[in-house]
Scaffold this motif. Structure first.
Motif, PDB file in Angstrom:
ATOM      1  N   LYS A  28       0.843  -1.201   0.000  1.00 60.46           N
ATOM      2  CA  LYS A  28       0.000   0.000   0.000  1.00 60.46           C
ATOM      3  C   LYS A  28       0.878   1.250   0.000  1.00 60.46           C
ATOM      4  O   LYS A  28       2.010   1.231   0.466  1.00 60.46           O
ATOM      5  N   PRO A  29       0.331   2.373  -0.475  1.00 62.44           N
ATOM      6  CA  PRO A  29       1.111   3.617  -0.490  1.00 62.44           C
ATOM      7  C   PRO A  29       1.435   4.128   0.914  1.00 62.44           C
ATOM      8  O   PRO A  29       0.811   3.748   1.899  1.00 62.44           O
ATOM      9  N   GLU A  30       2.405   5.002   0.981  1.00 60.38           N
ATOM     10  CA  GLU A  30       2.895   5.578   2.243  1.00 60.38           C
ATOM     11  C   GLU A  30       1.760   6.126   3.108  1.00 60.38           C
ATOM     12  O   GLU A  30       1.753   5.943   4.319  1.00 60.38           O
ATOM     13  N   GLU A  31       0.783   6.773   2.495  1.00 61.36           N
ATOM     14  CA  GLU A  31      -0.314   7.399   3.250  1.00 61.36           C
ATOM     15  C   GLU A  31      -1.141   6.377   4.017  1.00 61.36           C
ATOM     16  O   GLU A  31      -1.810   6.712   4.979  1.00 61.36           O
ATOM     17  N   ALA A  32      -1.115   5.137   3.593  1.00 60.46           N
ATOM     18  CA  ALA A  32      -1.942   4.101   4.213  1.00 60.46           C
ATOM     19  C   ALA A  32      -1.135   3.147   5.090  1.00 60.46           C
ATOM     20  O   ALA A  32      -1.631   2.103   5.487  1.00 60.46           O
ATOM     21  N   LYS A  33       0.104   3.512   5.435  1.00 56.45           N
ATOM     22  CA  LYS A  33       0.972   2.552   6.115  1.00 56.45           C
ATOM     23  C   LYS A  33       0.443   2.113   7.470  1.00 56.45           C
ATOM     24  O   LYS A  33       0.535   0.945   7.811  1.00 56.45           O
ATOM     25  N   LYS A  34      -0.123   3.027   8.249  1.00 57.04           N
ATOM     26  CA  LYS A  34      -0.609   2.659   9.582  1.00 57.04           C
ATOM     27  C   LYS A  34      -1.720   1.613   9.472  1.00 57.04           C
ATOM     28  O   LYS A  34      -1.693   0.586  10.146  1.00 57.04           O
ATOM     29  N   GLU A  35      -2.681   1.874   8.617  1.00 50.66           N
ATOM     30  CA  GLU A  35      -3.785   0.937   8.420  1.00 50.66           C
ATOM     31  C   GLU A  35      -3.306  -0.370   7.809  1.00 50.66           C
ATOM     32  O   GLU A  35      -3.772  -1.449   8.158  1.00 50.66           O
ATOM     33  N   SER A  36      -2.347  -0.282   6.877  1.00 48.56           N
ATOM     34  CA  SER A  36      -1.812  -1.477   6.221  1.00 48.56           C
ATOM     35  C   SER A  36      -1.096  -2.386   7.214  1.00 48.56           C
ATOM     36  O   SER A  36      -1.275  -3.608   7.183  1.00 48.56           O
ATOM     37  N   LEU A  37      -0.297  -1.795   8.083  1.00 45.96           N
ATOM     38  CA  LEU A  37       0.405  -2.604   9.078  1.00 45.96           C
ATOM     39  C   LEU A  37      -0.563  -3.251  10.059  1.00 45.96           C
ATOM     40  O   LEU A  37      -0.403  -4.411  10.423  1.00 45.96           O
ATOM     41  N   LYS A  38      -1.582  -2.507  10.461  1.00 45.40           N
ATOM     42  CA  LYS A  38      -2.586  -3.082  11.369  1.00 45.40           C
ATOM     43  C   LYS A  38      -3.319  -4.237  10.692  1.00 45.40           C
ATOM     44  O   LYS A  38      -3.524  -5.284  11.299  1.00 45.40           O
ATOM     45  N   ALA A  39      -3.706  -4.049   9.424  1.00 44.13           N
ATOM     46  CA  ALA A  39      -4.391  -5.114   8.682  1.00 44.13           C
ATOM     47  C   ALA A  39      -3.478  -6.326   8.521  1.00 44.13           C
ATOM     48  O   ALA A  39      -3.913  -7.471   8.675  1.00 44.13           O
ATOM     49  N   PHE A  40      -2.205  -6.074   8.225  1.00 47.32           N
ATOM     50  CA  PHE A  40      -1.226  -7.146   8.081  1.00 47.32           C
ATOM     51  C   PHE A  40      -1.123  -7.941   9.385  1.00 47.32           C
ATOM     52  O   PHE A  40      -1.201  -9.169   9.388  1.00 47.32           O
ATOM     53  N   MET A  41      -0.942  -7.236  10.503  1.00 49.03           N
ATOM     54  CA  MET A  41      -0.800  -7.921  11.792  1.00 49.03           C
ATOM     55  C   MET A  41      -2.073  -8.692  12.157  1.00 49.03           C
ATOM     56  O   MET A  41      -1.983  -9.825  12.647  1.00 49.03           O
ATOM     57  N   ASN A  42      -3.235  -8.106  11.916  1.00 47.74           N
ATOM     58  CA  ASN A  42      -4.490  -8.809  12.198  1.00 47.74           C
ATOM     59  C   ASN A  42      -4.627 -10.071  11.363  1.00 47.74           C
ATOM     60  O   ASN A  42      -5.071 -11.111  11.843  1.00 47.74           O
ATOM     61  N   HIS A  43      -4.242  -9.973  10.093  1.00 42.24           N
ATOM     62  CA  HIS A  43      -4.308 -11.121   9.187  1.00 42.24           C
ATOM     63  C   HIS A  43      -3.367 -12.232   9.656  1.00 42.24           C
ATOM     64  O   HIS A  43      -3.747 -13.413   9.692  1.00 42.24           O
ATOM     65  N   VAL A  44      -2.149 -11.859  10.019  1.00 43.99           N
ATOM     66  CA  VAL A  44      -1.180 -12.853  10.495  1.00 43.99           C
ATOM     67  C   VAL A  44      -1.676 -13.493  11.790  1.00 43.99           C
ATOM     68  O   VAL A  44      -1.615 -14.716  11.960  1.00 43.99           O
ATOM     69  N   ARG A  45      -2.210 -12.677  12.701  1.00 44.81           N
ATOM     70  CA  ARG A  45      -2.739 -13.226  13.961  1.00 44.81           C
ATOM     71  C   ARG A  45      -3.866 -14.221  13.694  1.00 44.81           C
ATOM     72  O   ARG A  45      -3.955 -15.269  14.343  1.00 44.81           O
ATOM     73  N   ALA A  46      -4.734 -13.883  12.751  1.00 48.38           N
ATOM     74  CA  ALA A  46      -5.869 -14.753  12.427  1.00 48.38           C
ATOM     75  C   ALA A  46      -5.423 -16.088  11.834  1.00 48.38           C
ATOM     76  O   ALA A  46      -6.098 -17.105  12.012  1.00 48.38           O
ATOM     77  N   GLN A  47      -4.273 -16.095  11.149  1.00 45.87           N
ATOM     78  CA  GLN A  47      -3.797 -17.315  10.490  1.00 45.87           C
ATOM     79  C   GLN A  47      -2.701 -18.037  11.279  1.00 45.87           C
ATOM     80  O   GLN A  47      -2.243 -19.100  10.867  1.00 45.87           O
ATOM     81  N   ARG A  48      -2.302 -17.450  12.407  1.00 48.08           N
ATOM     82  CA  ARG A  48      -1.244 -18.051  13.237  1.00 48.08           C
ATOM     83  C   ARG A  48      -1.681 -19.442  13.701  1.00 48.08           C
ATOM     84  O   ARG A  48      -2.752 -19.617  14.263  1.00 48.08           O
ATOM     85  N   GLY A  49      -0.827 -20.426  13.424  1.00 48.58           N
ATOM     86  CA  GLY A  49      -1.132 -21.803  13.809  1.00 48.58           C
ATOM     87  C   GLY A  49      -2.095 -22.491  12.858  1.00 48.58           C
ATOM     88  O   GLY A  49      -2.387 -23.668  13.024  1.00 48.58           O
TER      89      GLY A  49
END
Length: 109
Positions: A66-87
């Motif tokens: 995602k572009p620089e302007e959306a980095k905060k939301e992108s990182l949160k979405a990334f972390m949520n996605h990884v947490r949801a798929q962990r294990g």
């Protein structure tokens, strides 16, 4: 698929101490977290089979594109996605690594 790079960057300083025989040397080291580093970590997890499905990998990769302007939301979405798929579709070990690196990067915003 075209790739983009952005200048998401944060730094942290720490101490490194080396002991050899009767000599001890300490120095300050700079630890940098970058989006490129997080993407390489994601690529490595996928290459090592820690991410089971192509779709999961592609979705996570897109979140980091995602572009620089959306980095905060992108990182949160990334972390949520990884947490949801962990294990599930992402091994626990690699999920924890990805989350820790994303959190470190997020703190530098």
């Amino acid at each position: 698929m075209a790739s983009s790079s952005f200048a998401w960057d944060t730094s942290m300083y720490g101490w490194l101490r080396a002991e050899t025989g009767d000599r001890t040397q300490s120095d300050t080291v700079k630890i940098e977290a970058t989006l490129a580093g997080l993407r390489r970590l994601l690529d490595r997890a996928y290459a090592e089979g820690a991410i089971e499905k192509d779709g999961t990998y592609e979705s996570l990769s897109a979140q980091l594109s995602k572009p620089e302007e959306a980095k905060k939301e992108s990182l949160k979405a990334f972390m949520n996605h990884v947490r949801a798929q962990r294990g599930k579709k992402i091994s626990e070990l690699w999920a924890n690594r990805l989350i820790a690196n994303a959190e470190f990067l997020e703190k530098g915003q």
